[in-house]
Design a protein around this motif. Structure first.
Motif, PDB file in Angstrom:
ATOM      1  N   ARG A 236      34.347  32.427  49.610  1.00 59.76           N
ATOM      2  CA  ARG A 236      33.683  31.786  48.523  1.00 59.76           C
ATOM      3  C   ARG A 236      34.550  31.936  47.477  1.00 59.76           C
ATOM      4  NH1 ARG A 236      28.423  35.436  48.323  1.00 59.76           N
ATOM      5  NH2 ARG A 236      28.464  34.812  50.542  1.00 59.76           N
ATOM      6  N   LEU A 237      34.191  30.942  46.453  1.00 60.76           N
ATOM      7  CA  LEU A 237      35.022  31.136  44.929  1.00 60.76           C
ATOM      8  C   LEU A 237      33.936  31.466  43.770  1.00 60.76           C
ATOM      9  CD1 LEU A 237      37.897  28.594  45.309  1.00 60.76           C
ATOM     10  CD2 LEU A 237      38.217  30.992  44.969  1.00 60.76           C
ATOM     11  N   ILE A 238      33.826  32.379  43.275  1.00 61.92           N
ATOM     12  CA  ILE A 238      32.947  32.661  42.374  1.00 61.92           C
ATOM     13  C   ILE A 238      33.491  32.754  40.825  1.00 61.92           C
ATOM     14  CG2 ILE A 238      31.175  34.365  41.400  1.00 61.92           C
ATOM     15  CD1 ILE A 238      30.977  35.356  44.325  1.00 61.92           C
ATOM     16  N   LEU A 239      33.063  31.924  39.834  1.00 61.34           N
ATOM     17  CA  LEU A 239      33.345  31.998  38.340  1.00 61.34           C
ATOM     18  C   LEU A 239      32.368  32.793  37.793  1.00 61.34           C
ATOM     19  CD1 LEU A 239      35.302  31.000  36.185  1.00 61.34           C
ATOM     20  CD2 LEU A 239      33.855  29.384  35.885  1.00 61.34           C
ATOM     21  N   THR A 240      32.824  34.120  37.297  1.00 60.26           N
ATOM     22  CA  THR A 240      31.987  35.190  36.827  1.00 60.26           C
ATOM     23  C   THR A 240      31.784  34.894  35.388  1.00 60.26           C
ATOM     24  OG1 THR A 240      33.598  36.622  35.946  1.00 60.26           O
ATOM     25  CG2 THR A 240      32.933  37.029  38.278  1.00 60.26           C
ATOM     26  N   SER A 241      30.579  35.609  34.750  1.00 63.57           N
ATOM     27  CA  SER A 241      30.294  35.224  33.201  1.00 63.57           C
ATOM     28  C   SER A 241      31.443  35.575  32.545  1.00 63.57           C
ATOM     29  CB  SER A 241      28.958  36.136  32.880  1.00 63.57           C
ATOM     30  OG  SER A 241      29.355  37.511  33.331  1.00 63.57           O
ATOM     31  N   GLU A 242      32.352  36.309  33.004  1.00 59.23           N
ATOM     32  CA  GLU A 242      33.433  36.771  32.072  1.00 59.23           C
ATOM     33  C   GLU A 242      34.815  35.870  32.270  1.00 59.23           C
ATOM     34  OE1 GLU A 242      31.968  39.029  34.501  1.00 59.23           O
ATOM     35  OE2 GLU A 242      30.969  40.298  33.163  1.00 59.23           O
ATOM     36  N   LYS A 243      34.523  34.757  32.972  1.00 61.12           N
ATOM     37  CA  LYS A 243      35.232  33.713  33.342  1.00 61.12           C
ATOM     38  C   LYS A 243      36.618  34.113  34.110  1.00 61.12           C
ATOM     39  CE  LYS A 243      32.873  30.971  30.768  1.00 61.12           C
ATOM     40  NZ  LYS A 243      32.166  29.826  31.604  1.00 61.12           N
ATOM     41  N   MET A 244      36.065  34.988  34.872  1.00 58.53           N
ATOM     42  CA  MET A 244      37.086  35.416  36.169  1.00 58.53           C
ATOM     43  C   MET A 244      36.860  34.737  37.169  1.00 58.53           C
ATOM     44  SD  MET A 244      37.837  39.271  37.711  1.00 58.53           S
ATOM     45  CE  MET A 244      38.543  40.042  36.479  1.00 58.53           C
ATOM     46  N   LEU A 245      37.935  34.228  38.056  1.00 55.29           N
ATOM     47  CA  LEU A 245      37.395  33.472  39.158  1.00 55.29           C
ATOM     48  C   LEU A 245      37.848  34.355  40.343  1.00 55.29           C
ATOM     49  CD1 LEU A 245      37.191  30.730  40.547  1.00 55.29           C
ATOM     50  CD2 LEU A 245      39.536  30.242  40.791  1.00 55.29           C
ATOM     51  N   LEU A 246      36.902  34.763  41.266  1.00 55.63           N
ATOM     52  CA  LEU A 246      37.019  35.488  42.283  1.00 55.63           C
ATOM     53  C   LEU A 246      37.108  34.945  43.632  1.00 55.63           C
ATOM     54  CD1 LEU A 246      34.616  38.643  41.211  1.00 55.63           C
ATOM     55  CD2 LEU A 246      37.185  38.504  41.045  1.00 55.63           C
ATOM     56  N   GLY A 247      37.829  35.422  44.523  1.00 52.68           N
ATOM     57  CA  GLY A 247      38.039  34.852  45.875  1.00 52.68           C
ATOM     58  C   GLY A 247      37.373  35.857  46.812  1.00 52.68           C
ATOM     59  N   GLY A 248      36.417  35.448  47.200  1.00 59.29           N
ATOM     60  CA  GLY A 248      35.701  36.340  48.370  1.00 59.29           C
ATOM     61  C   GLY A 248      35.830  36.324  49.862  1.00 59.29           C
ATOM     62  N   TYR A 249      36.005  37.335  50.271  1.00 61.82           N
ATOM     63  CA  TYR A 249      36.340  37.340  51.939  1.00 61.82           C
ATOM     64  C   TYR A 249      35.151  38.082  52.581  1.00 61.82           C
ATOM     65  CZ  TYR A 249      40.598  36.029  49.358  1.00 61.82           C
ATOM     66  OH  TYR A 249      41.455  35.478  48.480  1.00 61.82           O
ATOM     67  N   ASP A 250      34.507  37.467  53.656  1.00 60.18           N
ATOM     68  CA  ASP A 250      33.486  38.133  54.205  1.00 60.18           C
ATOM     69  C   ASP A 250      33.635  38.404  55.662  1.00 60.18           C
ATOM     70  OD1 ASP A 250      31.260  39.377  55.584  1.00 60.18           O
ATOM     71  OD2 ASP A 250      30.318  37.115  55.693  1.00 60.18           O
ATOM     72  N   CYS A 251      33.885  39.772  56.134  1.00 58.48           N
ATOM     73  CA  CYS A 251      34.289  39.823  57.691  1.00 58.48           C
ATOM     74  C   CYS A 251      33.244  41.069  58.043  1.00 58.48           C
ATOM     75  CB  CYS A 251      35.687  40.012  57.962  1.00 58.48           C
ATOM     76  SG  CYS A 251      36.119  39.715  59.682  1.00 58.48           S
ATOM     77  N   PHE A 252      32.682  40.874  59.271  1.00 56.81           N
ATOM     78  CA  PHE A 252      31.647  42.046  59.510  1.00 56.81           C
ATOM     79  C   PHE A 252      30.570  42.458  58.249  1.00 56.81           C
ATOM     80  CE2 PHE A 252      35.701  43.984  61.709  1.00 56.81           C
ATOM     81  CZ  PHE A 252      35.607  43.360  63.000  1.00 56.81           C
TER      82      PHE A 252
END
Length: 275
Positions: A236-252
């Motif tokens: 997933r890609l998340i734009l936080t309230s601090e305007k930081m774009l985070l790339g999320g990776y889920d495994c297990f």
């Protein structure tokens, strides 16, 4: 006496049967504590494998500095304090051309600080295109799966030309060279990949507060496959309230993040979730 032997035989069968079962996936609140990097090219592995998520409704747990107790997330993550000016100072060991030269020679004596300083310089100077790197990385991965190893190496060279400290570029190069039985090049790229991953983990734990410092999104996928032995089932890609774009990776069912704010100007509405 026969009854005694029969009883022992039953116990032996049950003991071996119980230890022959396929282990369940790790529980949500534990992660791999091993320092092993998967894909060690001294081992024989014939296929690249993707982890299949067989559980549909399990809570995804984000990595934080207080909900895990292994060495990856519990250790103190230092701030990266090397100035961008160091990357442009020709006399500095962090001068970007010097670092690029070490990486092009596959010199594993390059330091973690030099590796991260190059990533930060590339981001600051806008000399990398994360979208382009992601496309090349995906292509290299698919070529290796299709056993087109020479073509995969050519694509990896393009990745490393723009991003010399790119995890995917070295990882897929190592895999392709190994399949072509060029063990010298395979081992050199593998060791460089390990060095870069160690550098990323020195200055990030995958939490929101200390996300991994990466060149592009696909590097996070390569980290997961190499470090944790799985290919993320969800991203997933998340734009936080601090305007930081985070790339999320889920495994297990564990979510880690990378800081991809430099990618944000190239995206459009709908490519990311706004918090």
């Amino acid at each position: 006496m026969k009854k005694k032997y029969y009883f022992l035989a039953v116990l032996y069968f049950l003991f071996n049967f119980s230890f022959g079962q396929v282990p369940p996936p790790p529980p949500p609140k534990k992660i791999n504590k091993s320092d092993k990097i998967y894909g060690d090219y001294s081992q024989k592995k014939d296929k690249k494998q993707k982890t299949k998520n067989t559980v549909s409704k399990i809570e995804i747990v984000e990595v934080t500095n207080d909900n895990f107790n292994d060495e990856v997330t519990k250790k103190s993550i230092p701030e990266f304090k090397i100035s961008i000016d160091e990357s442009t100072d020709i006399k500095s060991i962090y001068y970007f051309k010097n670092v690029e030269s070490l990486l092009s020679k596959l010199d594993t004596l390059v330091s973690a600080e030099q590796i991260i300083s190059l990533t930060k310089y590339k981001i600051h100077s806008k000399t990398i295109n994360p979208t382009y790197l992601d496309n090349l990385a995906s292509k290299a991965y698919k070529l290796n799966e299709a056993k087109k190893y020479i073509e995969a190496i050519d694509v990896c060279k393009e990745i490393l030309k723009q991003s010399p400290n790119n995890i995917t570029g070295h990882k897929e190069s190592a895999y392709a060279y190994k399949r072509l039985e060029n063990m010298d090049m395979a081992n050199q790229h593998f060791l460089m990949m390990v060095k870069i991953i160690q550098s990323v983990f020195k200055y990030g734990d995958g939490s929101r507060n200390k996300p991994f410092i990466l060149n592009n999104f696909y590097e996070g996928l390569s980290i997961y496959e190499a470090k944790f032995g799985c290919f993320p089932s969800k991203t997933r890609l998340i734009l936080t309230s601090e305007k930081m774009l985070l790339g999320g990776y889920d495994c297990f069912h564990i979510m880690r993040f990378s800081n991809l704010t430099h990618w944000f100007p190239m995206l459009k509405d709908g490519d990311y979730k706004v918090e």
